[in-house]
Design a protein around this motif. Structure first.
Motif, PDB file in Angstrom:
ATOM      1  N   GLY A   3       0.640  -0.706   0.086  1.00 24.18           N
ATOM      2  CA  GLY A   3       0.297  -0.116   0.116  1.00 24.18           C
ATOM      3  C   GLY A   3       1.142   1.192  -0.052  1.00 24.18           C
ATOM      4  O   GLY A   3       0.027   2.758   0.261  1.00 24.18           O
ATOM      5  N   THR A   4       1.811   1.387   0.246  1.00 26.36           N
ATOM      6  CA  THR A   4       3.020   2.731   0.043  1.00 26.36           C
ATOM      7  C   THR A   4       3.089   3.152  -1.567  1.00 26.36           C
ATOM      8  O   THR A   4       3.208   2.495  -2.535  1.00 26.36           O
ATOM      9  N   PRO A   5       2.593   4.095  -1.547  1.00 21.23           N
ATOM     10  CA  PRO A   5       2.589   4.965  -2.514  1.00 21.23           C
ATOM     11  C   PRO A   5       4.621   4.244  -3.348  1.00 21.23           C
ATOM     12  O   PRO A   5       5.346   4.655  -2.237  1.00 21.23           O
ATOM     13  N   LEU A   6       4.760   5.226  -4.688  1.00 20.45           N
ATOM     14  CA  LEU A   6       5.482   4.725  -4.887  1.00 20.45           C
ATOM     15  C   LEU A   6       6.111   6.803  -4.869  1.00 20.45           C
ATOM     16  O   LEU A   6       6.183   7.049  -4.395  1.00 20.45           O
ATOM     17  N   ARG A   7       7.593   6.571  -4.462  1.00 19.80           N
ATOM     18  CA  ARG A   7       8.329   7.516  -3.924  1.00 19.80           C
ATOM     19  C   ARG A   7       9.589   7.705  -4.817  1.00 19.80           C
ATOM     20  O   ARG A   7      10.166   7.266  -5.043  1.00 19.80           O
TER      21      ARG A   7
END
Length: 226
Positions: A3-7
């Motif tokens: 669920g982590t967005p792209l950084r």
């Protein structure tokens, strides 16, 4: 799925990842000598590093006409490439301490993308990446050939477009006021390093300061959870 967005972590090059002042000052000396002109002081040259050559040269030679300034730009480009190819001078544009390790640490994170936004030309950046074996490190590479000069945010906006990353999920790491003002204009968090070419007094647009590369990953963890 995570669920982590792209950084996206975008780096300036000169004065941030590599210490290129030897090549920059040497090329500037050769360029001005080719026109029989006095070389600008070291502080003046380093103070405009990061700007595109067509913007910085009139600042360094304001009394010269446009034709002379254009010749200085070309002479600088030619001299810079010549100096980089001269291996007898020792390593050209060496990494700052911890830079490569920090890049490799971030590249290993599956949700983190790396990019560069530099006042260098495409040719100059390619040579630098080749010299340091970084050709596959940066998924987005923004150079002076195709954008208005920093601090115009065009480079960063294009980096966001290319990667599909939101501005709030990106940071800009740089050493100059131009980098930090560019980041602010693009709505991106600016991280100023304290080992580069602009003093802290010029970095007021930065949201964070970085004293060493080893602190970058922990700082990013803090920023991403804010």
């Amino acid at each position: 799925m995570s669920g982590t967005p792209l950084r996206l972590v975008i780096f300036d090059v000169d004065g941030t990842l590599v210490d290129s002042q030897g090549d920059i000052l040497g090329a500037m000396q050769l360029a001005f000598a080719s026109e029989g002109l006095p070389v600008p002081p070291r502080e003046a040259v380093l103070g405009v590093v990061g700007l595109s050559l067509d913007i910085l040269m009139p600042q360094l030679a304001p009394e010269q006409d446009a034709g002379t300034q254009a010749r200085l730009v070309q002479a600088y480009k030619d001299a810079y490439m010549t100096l980089r190819a001269d291996t007898s001078r020792g390593p050209s544009s060496p990494f700052y301490p911890g830079a490569r390790a920090a890049l490799e640490q971030l590249q290993a994170q599956p949700d983190t993308l790396l990019g560069v936004a530099t006042g260098k030309s495409r040719r100059g950046l390619d040579k630098l990446l080749e010299a340091h074996d970084l050709q596959d490190m940066f998924v987005t590479q923004q150079v002076a050939d195709f954008h208005p000069s920093k601090p115009n945010p065009a480079m960063l906006l294009e980096a966001l477009r290319e990667t599909g990353v939101r501005a709030q999920d990106a940071v800009m790491v740089g050493d100059t006021s131009f980098d930090m003002e560019m980041a602010a204009s693009a709505g991106i968090c600016g991280i100023a390093v304290d080992w580069g070419y602009h003093p802290a007094s010029r970095l007021g647009a930065a949201r964070h300061k970085l004293a060493r590369f080893e602190d970058l990953a922990p700082l990013l963890d803090t920023i991403w959870t804010e």
